[in-house]
Design a protein around this motif. Structure first.
Motif, PDB file in Angstrom:
ATOM      1  N   GLN A   1       0.832  -1.192   0.000  1.00 17.16           N
ATOM      2  CA  GLN A   1       0.000   0.000   0.000  1.00 17.16           C
ATOM      3  C   GLN A   1       0.867   1.242   0.000  1.00 17.16           C
ATOM      4  OE1 GLN A   1      -2.360   0.074   3.559  1.00 17.16           O
ATOM      5  NE2 GLN A   1      -0.611   0.155   4.927  1.00 17.16           N
ATOM      6  N   GLY A   2       0.285   2.353  -0.428  1.00 19.12           N
ATOM      7  CA  GLY A   2       1.018   3.613  -0.460  1.00 19.12           C
ATOM      8  C   GLY A   2       0.217   4.680  -1.172  1.00 19.12           C
ATOM      9  N   ILE A   3       0.497   5.927  -0.850  1.00 17.31           N
ATOM     10  CA  ILE A   3      -0.288   7.032  -1.403  1.00 17.31           C
ATOM     11  C   ILE A   3      -0.001   7.278  -2.870  1.00 17.31           C
ATOM     12  CG2 ILE A   3      -0.487   8.170   0.831  1.00 17.31           C
ATOM     13  CD1 ILE A   3       1.753  10.057  -0.048  1.00 17.31           C
ATOM     14  N   THR A   4       1.025   6.637  -3.429  1.00 21.41           N
ATOM     15  CA  THR A   4       1.333   6.864  -4.842  1.00 21.41           C
ATOM     16  C   THR A   4       0.645   5.865  -5.770  1.00 21.41           C
ATOM     17  OG1 THR A   4       3.330   5.496  -4.798  1.00 21.41           O
ATOM     18  CG2 THR A   4       3.586   7.828  -4.239  1.00 21.41           C
ATOM     19  N   ILE A   5      -0.073   4.875  -5.234  1.00 21.71           N
ATOM     20  CA  ILE A   5      -0.768   3.910  -6.095  1.00 21.71           C
ATOM     21  C   ILE A   5      -1.839   4.647  -6.896  1.00 21.71           C
ATOM     22  CG2 ILE A   5      -2.317   1.917  -6.122  1.00 21.71           C
ATOM     23  CD1 ILE A   5      -0.784   0.771  -3.788  1.00 21.71           C
TER      24      ILE A   5
ATOM     25  N   VAL B   1     -14.198   1.290  -6.101  1.00 21.28           N
ATOM     26  CA  VAL B   1     -14.195   0.240  -5.086  1.00 21.28           C
ATOM     27  C   VAL B   1     -14.999   0.736  -3.887  1.00 21.28           C
ATOM     28  CG1 VAL B   1     -12.768  -1.144  -3.541  1.00 21.28           C
ATOM     29  CG2 VAL B   1     -11.954  -0.606  -5.849  1.00 21.28           C
ATOM     30  N   PRO B   2     -16.030  -0.015  -3.461  1.00 23.40           N
ATOM     31  CA  PRO B   2     -16.832   0.415  -2.304  1.00 23.40           C
ATOM     32  C   PRO B   2     -15.963   0.624  -1.062  1.00 23.40           C
ATOM     33  CG  PRO B   2     -17.893  -1.402  -3.447  1.00 23.40           C
ATOM     34  CD  PRO B   2     -16.529  -1.270  -4.052  1.00 23.40           C
ATOM     35  N   ASP B   3     -16.255   1.657  -0.334  1.00 23.18           N
ATOM     36  CA  ASP B   3     -15.597   1.985   0.934  1.00 23.18           C
ATOM     37  C   ASP B   3     -14.137   2.418   0.770  1.00 23.18           C
ATOM     38  OD1 ASP B   3     -17.942   1.279   2.286  1.00 23.18           O
ATOM     39  OD2 ASP B   3     -17.320  -0.817   2.424  1.00 23.18           O
ATOM     40  N   ALA B   4     -13.657   2.546  -0.451  1.00 20.53           N
ATOM     41  CA  ALA B   4     -12.286   3.015  -0.657  1.00 20.53           C
ATOM     42  C   ALA B   4     -12.219   4.528  -0.449  1.00 20.53           C
ATOM     43  CB  ALA B   4     -11.801   2.654  -2.053  1.00 20.53           C
ATOM     44  N   VAL B   5     -11.069   5.000  -0.029  1.00 22.18           N
ATOM     45  CA  VAL B   5     -10.869   6.434   0.171  1.00 22.18           C
ATOM     46  C   VAL B   5     -10.906   7.127  -1.184  1.00 22.18           C
ATOM     47  CG1 VAL B   5      -9.249   8.192   0.989  1.00 22.18           C
ATOM     48  CG2 VAL B   5      -9.492   6.037   2.242  1.00 22.18           C
ATOM     49  N   LYS B   6     -11.639   8.226  -1.264  1.00 22.48           N
ATOM     50  CA  LYS B   6     -11.764   8.979  -2.508  1.00 22.48           C
ATOM     51  C   LYS B   6     -10.960  10.270  -2.414  1.00 22.48           C
ATOM     52  CE  LYS B   6     -14.760   6.104  -4.343  1.00 22.48           C
ATOM     53  NZ  LYS B   6     -14.732   5.075  -3.319  1.00 22.48           N
ATOM     54  N   PRO B   7     -10.292  10.673  -3.490  1.00 24.21           N
ATOM     55  CA  PRO B   7     -10.313  10.012  -4.800  1.00 24.21           C
ATOM     56  C   PRO B   7      -9.252   8.922  -4.958  1.00 24.21           C
ATOM     57  CG  PRO B   7      -9.101  12.060  -4.972  1.00 24.21           C
ATOM     58  CD  PRO B   7      -9.594  11.983  -3.555  1.00 24.21           C
ATOM     59  N   GLN B   8      -8.202   8.935  -4.107  1.00 24.00           N
ATOM     60  CA  GLN B   8      -7.087   8.011  -4.291  1.00 24.00           C
ATOM     61  C   GLN B   8      -6.834   7.245  -2.998  1.00 24.00           C
ATOM     62  OE1 GLN B   8      -3.532   9.980  -5.633  1.00 24.00           O
ATOM     63  NE2 GLN B   8      -2.460   8.092  -6.143  1.00 24.00           N
TER      64      GLN B   8
ATOM     65  N   PRO C   1      -4.982   4.356  -0.628  1.00 21.95           N
ATOM     66  CA  PRO C   1      -3.625   3.790  -0.529  1.00 21.95           C
ATOM     67  C   PRO C   1      -3.544   2.315  -0.899  1.00 21.95           C
ATOM     68  CG  PRO C   1      -4.560   4.161   1.644  1.00 21.95           C
ATOM     69  CD  PRO C   1      -5.478   4.818   0.675  1.00 21.95           C
ATOM     70  N   LEU C   2      -4.678   1.623  -1.028  1.00 20.59           N
ATOM     71  CA  LEU C   2      -4.689   0.228  -1.456  1.00 20.59           C
ATOM     72  C   LEU C   2      -5.093   0.082  -2.919  1.00 20.59           C
ATOM     73  CD1 LEU C   2      -6.348  -1.569   1.596  1.00 20.59           C
ATOM     74  CD2 LEU C   2      -3.950  -1.698   0.894  1.00 20.59           C
ATOM     75  N   TYR C   3      -6.080   0.850  -3.353  1.00 18.40           N
ATOM     76  CA  TYR C   3      -6.649   0.688  -4.689  1.00 18.40           C
ATOM     77  C   TYR C   3      -6.307   1.813  -5.660  1.00 18.40           C
ATOM     78  CZ  TYR C   3      -9.640  -2.720  -2.265  1.00 18.40           C
ATOM     79  OH  TYR C   3     -10.112  -3.784  -1.530  1.00 18.40           O
ATOM     80  N   GLY C   4      -5.736   2.897  -5.171  1.00 20.65           N
ATOM     81  CA  GLY C   4      -5.556   4.049  -6.037  1.00 20.65           C
ATOM     82  C   GLY C   4      -6.909   4.633  -6.393  1.00 20.65           C
ATOM     83  N   TYR C   5      -7.141   4.861  -7.692  1.00 23.54           N
ATOM     84  CA  TYR C   5      -8.423   5.405  -8.145  1.00 23.54           C
ATOM     85  C   TYR C   5      -9.455   4.310  -8.403  1.00 23.54           C
ATOM     86  CZ  TYR C   5      -6.273   9.992  -8.625  1.00 23.54           C
ATOM     87  OH  TYR C   5      -5.641  11.193  -8.355  1.00 23.54           O
ATOM     88  N   GLY C   6      -9.047   3.036  -8.312  1.00 24.56           N
ATOM     89  CA  GLY C   6      -9.985   1.943  -8.525  1.00 24.56           C
ATOM     90  C   GLY C   6      -9.382   0.836  -9.364  1.00 24.56           C
ATOM     91  N   LEU C   7     -10.249  -0.032  -9.914  1.00 26.97           N
ATOM     92  CA  LEU C   7      -9.809  -1.178 -10.713  1.00 26.97           C
ATOM     93  C   LEU C   7      -9.776  -0.805 -12.190  1.00 26.97           C
ATOM     94  CD1 LEU C   7     -12.004  -3.919  -8.971  1.00 26.97           C
ATOM     95  CD2 LEU C   7      -9.778  -3.017  -8.274  1.00 26.97           C
TER      96      LEU C   7
END
Length: 435
Positions: A242-246, A307-314, A316-322
């Protein structure tokens, strides 16, 4: 626009114009050999999950070149055939064409990555196929071992420049250094790629290999960093970090890849998620020949599946999504003026302070200092037993001036004391007066 982008754009325009004139409709690619019932092909769940098969109705990556900086792409005719159009070795241990697998442990890694990005598949529609099966590949072999003849940082910097100079539209880096910072030589190498309009796709790293937080090159501003998810679209615990740059997520579990000997093997990790996204980037550049690298990245992140419940907009696990290949190709998005994943040039200006231009040296007007007075002329040396003028002036005379009054005062006090004592004696011996 670069020369290769101009040529690719011109070729696409000629094909489209000729087709429209002959048929009166926009061209539709011929069906690609694809047998979903084949066990190997069926195991590539991302072809449908990321809507790649749908994107193939528009393009398969023709005219785009993906550079794979890895352990070398093996010579497997059934998978790579005419896909590899060039290569080199920057490790000092491989062969000049970059096709000899390097490393006893990681030797097949480069082949697995390349097969996911642009594997050709069998003519009958069976066997493994890549995301962009008509894209070209460049094989740049590097050595991950600490015993490599050339330092790893130097290999990467040299490989990046070679890829750009030899026509790469996309560069895939499926490795991490496990450190946030990177060697200064990478500043110029990555900036060179960005200045030449190249999309750089980087793996986020895997917890299973000891990467708890994201590391370089995934931390370099401007790269598209890819995190990993499992078959259900949930962030992978072992096969990602994970990371804020994903910036985007793609499958990193239940993957398959073709080894250098042609064997299809299972594997996992963001090393596989990255080439899936690199293949999507190739599809976009093929469908939109004039598109800039920053707009390719913007399309990928702006059309991502939320991705549901993901932090928006970016997140740290999914970035902007799939990643969603079909949406990234077909979306109507305006061009952007800045890379949404950051500006490396600005980062260098702010944080590499030693590299900034030297400040002007202030000018100083000399100050005139008046000369010191001339020293006293030396006196002629005399006998040490005789007093000199200085000793009389500063020693003898002051001593006399202080001593004489003191003696006079002492004499006066003594005389007074004698008179008083005499007076007392006189009184003591006076006879008593008669009554």
């Amino acid at each position: 626009m670069t020369a290769r982008r101009t040529l690719r754009s011109a070729a696409a325009i000629v094909v489209v114009a000729a087709t429209v004139l002959l048929l009166g409709v926009a061209p539709t690619p011929a069906p690609i050999p694809d047998d979903p019932a084949d066990p190997v092909r069926a195991s590539e769940y991302w072809l449908d999950g990321a809507r790649i098969r749908e994107a193939w109705q528009t393009t398969r990556g023709k005219g785009v070149t993906i550079a794979v900086i890895d352990t070398g792409i093996g010579k497997v005719p059934s998978v790579f055939g005419d896909a590899v159009v060039g290569g080199t070795d920057v490790s000092g241990s491989g062969t000049p064409d970059g096709r000899t697998p390097l490393g006893a442990v990681d030797g097949n890694h480069g082949s697995w990555v390349a097969s996911l990005a642009a594997g050709r598949g069998a003519p009958d529609g069976t066997g493994m196929i890549g995301v962009a099966p008509e894209a070209n590949l460049l094989s740049i072999s590097v050595g991950f071992s600490a015993a490599a003849a050339v330092p790893f940082t130097e290999q990467v910097a040299k490989g990046m420049r070679w890829a750009v100079d030899n026509g790469a539209d996309i560069i895939n880096l499926s490795f991490t250094t496990n450190t946030l910072d990177w060697d200064k030589s990478w500043d110029d190498a990555f900036l060179y790629a960005f200045e030449h309009d190249v999309v750089v796709v980087v793996a986020a790293g895997n917890r299973g290999s000891g990467t708890n937080i994201i590391g370089a090159p995934a931390t370099i501003p401007g790269v598209l960093t890819v995190g990993g998810v499992d078959q259900t679209g949930v962030a992978s615990i072992e096969a990602s970090t994970q990371g804020i740059t994903i910036g985007i997520s793609a499958p990193s579990e239940g993957l398959i890849g073709v080894s250098a000997d042609g064997t299809v093997v299972p594997w996992r990790g963001t090393s596989g998620a990255a080439p899936i996204v690199a293949g999507v980037a190739a599809l976009i550049r093929s469908a939109h020949p004039d598109i800039k690298a920053i707009d390719v990245i913007n399309r990928i992140i702006k059309t991502a599946i939320p991705v549901p419940d993901a932090v928006k907009p970016q997140d740290p696990l999914y970035g902007y999504g799939l990643v969603d290949a079909a949406a990234a190709i077909s979306a109507n998005l305006p061009a952007v003026s800045e890379n949404p994943m950051g500006d490396l040039a600005e980062w260098i200006r702010v944080f590499r302070r030693a590299e900034t231009e030297p400040q002007p040296v202030p000018t100083m007007t000399p100050v005139a200092v008046p000369p010191l007075p001339a020293p006293d002329a030396p006196t002629e040396a005399g006998s040490p037993l005789l007093p000199s003028a200085d000793s009389l002036r500063y020693g003898t005379l002051p001593l006399i001036a202080l001593t004489v009054p003191g003696i006079l005062v002492a004499l006066g006090v003594t005389a007074a004391a004698r008179r008083i004592r005499s007076a007392r004696i006189s009184v003591r011996h006076t006879p008593d007066s008669e009554e």
